[in-house]
Design an enzyme around this catalytic site. Sequence first.
Site, mmCIF file in Angstrom:
data_model
loop_
_atom_site.group_PDB
_atom_site.id
_atom_site.type_symbol
_atom_site.label_atom_id
_atom_site.label_comp_id
_atom_site.label_asym_id
_atom_site.label_seq_id
_atom_site.Cartn_x
_atom_site.Cartn_y
_atom_site.Cartn_z
ATOM 1 N N ARG A 174 0.816 -1.225 0.000
ATOM 2 C CA ARG A 174 0.000 0.000 0.000
ATOM 3 C C ARG A 174 0.850 1.276 0.000
ATOM 4 N NH1 ARG A 174 -5.674 -0.894 1.863
ATOM 5 N NH2 ARG A 174 -6.100 -2.874 0.868
ATOM 6 N N ARG A 212 -3.691 6.433 -0.002
ATOM 7 C CA ARG A 212 -4.179 7.610 0.722
ATOM 8 C C ARG A 212 -3.167 8.304 1.612
ATOM 9 N NH1 ARG A 212 -9.600 4.784 2.757
ATOM 10 N NH2 ARG A 212 -8.098 3.088 2.719
ATOM 11 N N ARG A 242 -6.997 11.270 -7.426
ATOM 12 C CA ARG A 242 -8.156 10.382 -7.290
ATOM 13 C C ARG A 242 -9.465 11.133 -7.063
ATOM 14 N NH1 ARG A 242 -9.009 5.710 -4.958
ATOM 15 N NH2 ARG A 242 -11.117 6.447 -5.273
ATOM 16 N N ASP A 256 -6.557 -3.528 -7.336
ATOM 17 C CA ASP A 256 -7.132 -4.096 -6.114
ATOM 18 C C ASP A 256 -7.386 -5.579 -6.353
ATOM 19 O OD1 ASP A 256 -8.347 -3.172 -3.358
ATOM 20 O OD2 ASP A 256 -9.663 -4.726 -4.156
ATOM 21 N N TYR A 266 -14.437 -12.572 0.633
ATOM 22 C CA TYR A 266 -15.308 -11.464 0.213
ATOM 23 C C TYR A 266 -16.538 -11.967 -0.553
ATOM 24 C CZ TYR A 266 -11.793 -8.117 1.686
ATOM 25 O OH TYR A 266 -10.924 -7.386 2.449
HETATM 26 C C1 LIG Z 1 -7.663 -7.314 1.432
HETATM 27 C C2 LIG Z 1 -7.235 -6.471 0.262
HETATM 28 C C3 LIG Z 1 -8.065 -5.582 -0.487
HETATM 29 N N1 LIG Z 1 -7.267 -5.023 -1.464
HETATM 30 C C4 LIG Z 1 -5.983 -5.494 -1.358
HETATM 31 C C5 LIG Z 1 -5.952 -6.427 -0.316
HETATM 32 C C6 LIG Z 1 -4.750 -7.235 0.078
HETATM 33 C C7 LIG Z 1 -3.764 -6.370 0.760
HETATM 34 C C8 LIG Z 1 -3.983 -6.175 2.214
HETATM 35 O O1 LIG Z 1 -3.966 -7.172 2.931
HETATM 36 O O2 LIG Z 1 -4.151 -5.025 2.626
HETATM 37 C C9 LIG Z 1 -4.838 -5.223 -2.233
HETATM 38 C C10 LIG Z 1 -4.564 -3.842 -2.635
HETATM 39 N N2 LIG Z 1 -5.459 -2.808 -2.772
HETATM 40 C C11 LIG Z 1 -4.805 -1.692 -3.212
HETATM 41 C C12 LIG Z 1 -3.453 -2.042 -3.421
HETATM 42 C C13 LIG Z 1 -2.517 -1.029 -4.038
HETATM 43 C C14 LIG Z 1 -1.172 -1.254 -4.356
HETATM 44 C C15 LIG Z 1 -0.240 -0.791 -3.255
HETATM 45 O O3 LIG Z 1 0.090 -1.587 -2.356
HETATM 46 O O4 LIG Z 1 0.244 0.360 -3.306
HETATM 47 C C16 LIG Z 1 -3.283 -3.374 -3.044
HETATM 48 C C17 LIG Z 1 -2.039 -4.219 -3.037
HETATM 49 C C18 LIG Z 1 -5.385 -0.389 -3.488
HETATM 50 C C19 LIG Z 1 -6.551 0.037 -2.686
HETATM 51 N N3 LIG Z 1 -7.650 -0.710 -2.362
HETATM 52 C C20 LIG Z 1 -8.530 0.060 -1.652
HETATM 53 C C21 LIG Z 1 -7.976 1.346 -1.500
HETATM 54 C C22 LIG Z 1 -8.638 2.514 -0.775
HETATM 55 C C23 LIG Z 1 -9.644 3.127 -1.696
HETATM 56 C C24 LIG Z 1 -9.348 4.568 -1.985
HETATM 57 O O5 LIG Z 1 -8.177 5.012 -2.016
HETATM 58 O O6 LIG Z 1 -10.333 5.255 -2.267
HETATM 59 C C25 LIG Z 1 -6.730 1.348 -2.144
HETATM 60 C C26 LIG Z 1 -5.769 2.492 -2.304
HETATM 61 C C27 LIG Z 1 -9.861 -0.395 -1.182
HETATM 62 C C28 LIG Z 1 -9.835 -1.658 -0.440
HETATM 63 N N4 LIG Z 1 -9.723 -2.914 -1.016
HETATM 64 C C29 LIG Z 1 -9.688 -3.871 -0.031
HETATM 65 C C30 LIG Z 1 -9.776 -3.203 1.224
HETATM 66 C C31 LIG Z 1 -9.760 -3.889 2.563
HETATM 67 C C32 LIG Z 1 -9.843 -1.822 0.962
HETATM 68 C C33 LIG Z 1 -9.835 -0.673 1.955
HETATM 69 C C34 LIG Z 1 -11.177 -0.084 2.218
HETATM 70 C C35 LIG Z 1 -10.982 1.295 2.822
HETATM 71 O O7 LIG Z 1 -10.370 1.414 3.895
HETATM 72 O O8 LIG Z 1 -11.452 2.264 2.199
HETATM 73 C C36 LIG Z 1 -9.506 -5.305 -0.304
#
Ligand SMILES: Cc1c2[nH]c(c1CCC(=O)O)Cc1[nH]c(c(CCC(=O)O)c1C)Cc1[nH]c(c(CCC(=O)O)c1C)Cc1[nH]c(c(C)c1CCC(=O)O)C2
Length: 348
Positions: free
Chosen positions: A31, A35, A44, A80, A155
């Site tokens: 990540r 954000r 974004r 994602d 999920y």
């Molecule tokens: C479980 C999981 C998800 N997504 C992901 C996982 C496995 C990684 C981990 O264990 O954290 C993988 C993921 N999701 C995202 C990345 C980006 C690449 C990086 O690492 O920079 C990666 C590697 C972007 C994202 N994926 C998400 C965001 C946030 C959305 C946003 O920025 O508007 C980002 C940057 C959304 C997302 N998607 C998911 C979650 C739990 C969330 C967060 C919800 C929230 O708190 O808003 C599912």
Amino acid sequence: MGKQPTATYDSAFLKACRREPVPHTPVWFMRQAGRSLPEYRKVREGIPMLESCMRPELVTEITLQPVRRHNVDAAIYFSDIVVPLKAIGVDLDIKPGVGPVVERPIRSRADLAQLRDLTPEDVSYVTEAIGMLTAELGQTPLIGFAGAPFTLASYLVEGGPSRTYENAKAMMYGDPELWADLLDRLADITAAFLKVQIEAGASAVQLFDSWAGALAPADYRRSVLPASAKVFRAVEAYGVPRIHFGVGTGELLGLMGEAGADVVGVDWRVPLDEAARRVGPGKALQGNLDPTVLFAPQEAVEAKTREVLDAAAQLEGHVFNLGHGVMPSTNPDALTRLVEYVHTRTAR
Ligand SMILES: Cc1c2[nH]c(c1CCC(=O)O)Cc1[nH]c(c(CCC(=O)O)c1C)Cc1[nH]c(c(CCC(=O)O)c1C)Cc1[nH]c(c(C)c1CCC(=O)O)C2
């Protein structure tokens, strides 16, 4: 692993994954894009998460932002874990502050019909974005990734994020055949998605089984490992390092290596020397600074980082990372300083 004649082959990151000597311990952060960066929040603005994953120019910009800012040793493709599911038509969305939400959860055999095979055409924007990215990145490797079958299933069966995974586990214990078929189908989708990324130019791949830590080792071995192993086998011939990561997986580290990983990701709960004993020889480790340490003053960050590096001193290969993703409220300057500290401290 086969030799790849690519610009990234001699990078510190790929050398560490291959357990070869490195000029410094390579660093990247799960990540790292997202954000915590004001420049991310700016680009974004007004664009929903899943839509931004389908715009190659935006994906390229967001993926490069942390590389420019922090001098990390690898980029991770901005996407994602639910993107391939969306691409094959599963009705889902990512709700801000919540995570992935699935309209019609998979609870029966009939529901499996929502999952068809993924073709490269379904995710042509990924191929396009990775082409643009690798041109910009030059010698910096790009990590592709996907969600592992269990974490995707959590999920799909729950319908959204869960603490207990009660529906997913009820299926796993109560209808093992349906469960196995679901995970097998997800393994094929995941493998196809990783192949697209590798063929487009990703230098390594990470399989995120983020929530596998909810499982007892015997259940993981019986009901999850076969599907993850299928994914790793499907991409083995490319010879790119395969990283396997989950949270709270201290009791599963050996099995996660056995599934077919070259590098095992470790969260902050198990010190890396102990993790190496659990994983056994022949694999590199990735991790494992507690991401909340970054909220403490720099001296504390450095002290905790030295603990990680000291525990990693005898490893065959070490990729420095956090034990889980960067938290959105993290001060990005603390990340930049951390990269600099690890690089300086481990320079050989
Ligand atoms: C479980 C999981 C998800 N997504 C992901 C996982 C496995 C990684 C981990 O264990 O954290 C993988 C993921 N999701 C995202 C990345 C980006 C690449 C990086 O690492 O920079 C990666 C590697 C972007 C994202 N994926 C998400 C965001 C946030 C959305 C946003 O920025 O508007 C980002 C940057 C959304 C997302 N998607 C998911 C979650 C739990 C969330 C967060 C919800 C929230 O708190 O808003 C599912």
